[in-house]
Design an enzyme around this catalytic site. Sequence first.
Site, PDB file in Angstrom:
ATOM      1  N   GLU A  40     -20.739  36.368  29.865  1.00  0.00           N
ATOM      2  CA  GLU A  40     -21.058  35.146  29.383  1.00  0.00           C
ATOM      3  C   GLU A  40     -19.916  34.153  29.916  1.00  0.00           C
ATOM      4  OE1 GLU A  40     -23.723  34.243  27.925  1.00  0.00           O
ATOM      5  OE2 GLU A  40     -24.663  36.207  27.743  1.00  0.00           O
ATOM      6  N   TYR A 123     -22.510  28.841  21.595  1.00  0.00           N
ATOM      7  CA  TYR A 123     -23.408  29.274  22.528  1.00  0.00           C
ATOM      8  C   TYR A 123     -22.893  30.758  22.800  1.00  0.00           C
ATOM      9  CZ  TYR A 123     -25.790  31.196  26.599  1.00  0.00           C
ATOM     10  OH  TYR A 123     -26.579  31.802  27.310  1.00  0.00           O
ATOM     11  N   ASP A 141     -28.661  26.850  24.657  1.00  0.00           N
ATOM     12  CA  ASP A 141     -28.056  26.293  25.846  1.00  0.00           C
ATOM     13  C   ASP A 141     -29.070  25.545  26.462  1.00  0.00           C
ATOM     14  OD1 ASP A 141     -29.735  27.865  27.049  1.00  0.00           O
ATOM     15  OD2 ASP A 141     -28.457  28.602  28.505  1.00  0.00           O
TER      16      ASP A 141
END
Length: 380
Positions: A40, A123, A141
């Site tokens: 991520e 996020y 996002d």
Amino acid sequence: MLTGGEVKNFRKQLLLWFRQFQRDLPWRRTKDPYRIWISEIMLQQTRVAAVIPYYERFLARFPDVRALAEAPQEEVLRLWSGLGYYSRARNLQKAAQQIVQQHGEQFPREEKAVLALPGIGPYTGAAILSIAFEARHAVLDGNVARVLARLGALRGDLRESRRWQSLQKTAAELLDPKSPGDWNQAMMELGAMVCTPHSPKCLLCPVANLCRARRSGDPESFPEKRKKREGVQIVLAAAVFFTPRGQTLLLSPPREKGERKPAADDVATLVSRMWHFPTVAIRKHALTELRSFVADLLPAQNGVLPFEPLARVRHAVTYRNVTVLPFRVAIAKIPHIRGTKSIPLKDFSKLPVSNLTRKIARAALSESAAAPEIRSKLQL
Ligand code: SF4
């Protein structure tokens, strides 16, 4: 945005599509929060195809959180070298150290503890918690926001604070409570592969029957385009030293000065606080200003060094358009100076350097007899 029955259909159609057509990506083969976290962070502002080789190399060297926490920072940056946005790598290591010290090497499961880790915002926190632990946190996002805006045919600037909060609420309402991990990935996949910013592939879209923007006949007009920040032109000059034995000189990573907002042409920021060629931001005359910088650095050589211009380098960092004027500086021997390193150019890639520095090296090497061999070693 959608009625109760529509929400049910939306979830069913999207999950079915995702489970059948999702891309086979390395981080989708694991539920290990450490690996999902690394992916991520790497995926922030970086394309999937660019991330894959970095992800694999990084995990081969740092297979768990302790290995990352205990590694020299320079090595972490070296493995990140080329991915850009190096504060991500620095924060990743700080967070790994925090996980080792405060959480017994286990990635925390509590949202509050996750958000307290450096480099993890709402996020990324939601993505890790949902994918690794099936916790019910919806991601939002740019990709997901665009899908939601099109589904509901929403107008206005999505990043405007109240609108963003309302999108967050909608994302949470749509989240499939039984499969939050798959659900979040499905929303991201839809935004990345089908509901793309330009020319959305509505004919292939699994939720086209529920989409208001498609019904409008002009789905691409949703959401409204944001005004781009005006670009700033920056000119730098860099000295690439060469000795007859192929040594060059680099300056050490600049220290953080604690400034809140460095100037747009701050060299330390532009070289990502990594090893770099002697570089100055140019006000008027590149060669004069670079010569003066080098004279301060190497007072004994003052005035005797030849500066030969190399092909200019262009580089873009967010709103900054950078032009670098590199100069090749032939020198008999690199003197020992505090805060510098003399290295053979062929060993360049062993140090953590920014993409800007790589590009300057490429310009310098393109005029070197040994260029092809060295360039292949540097993966330039
Ligand atoms: Fe996006 Fe088109 Fe699907 Fe609507 S129908 S969600 S605009 S791809």
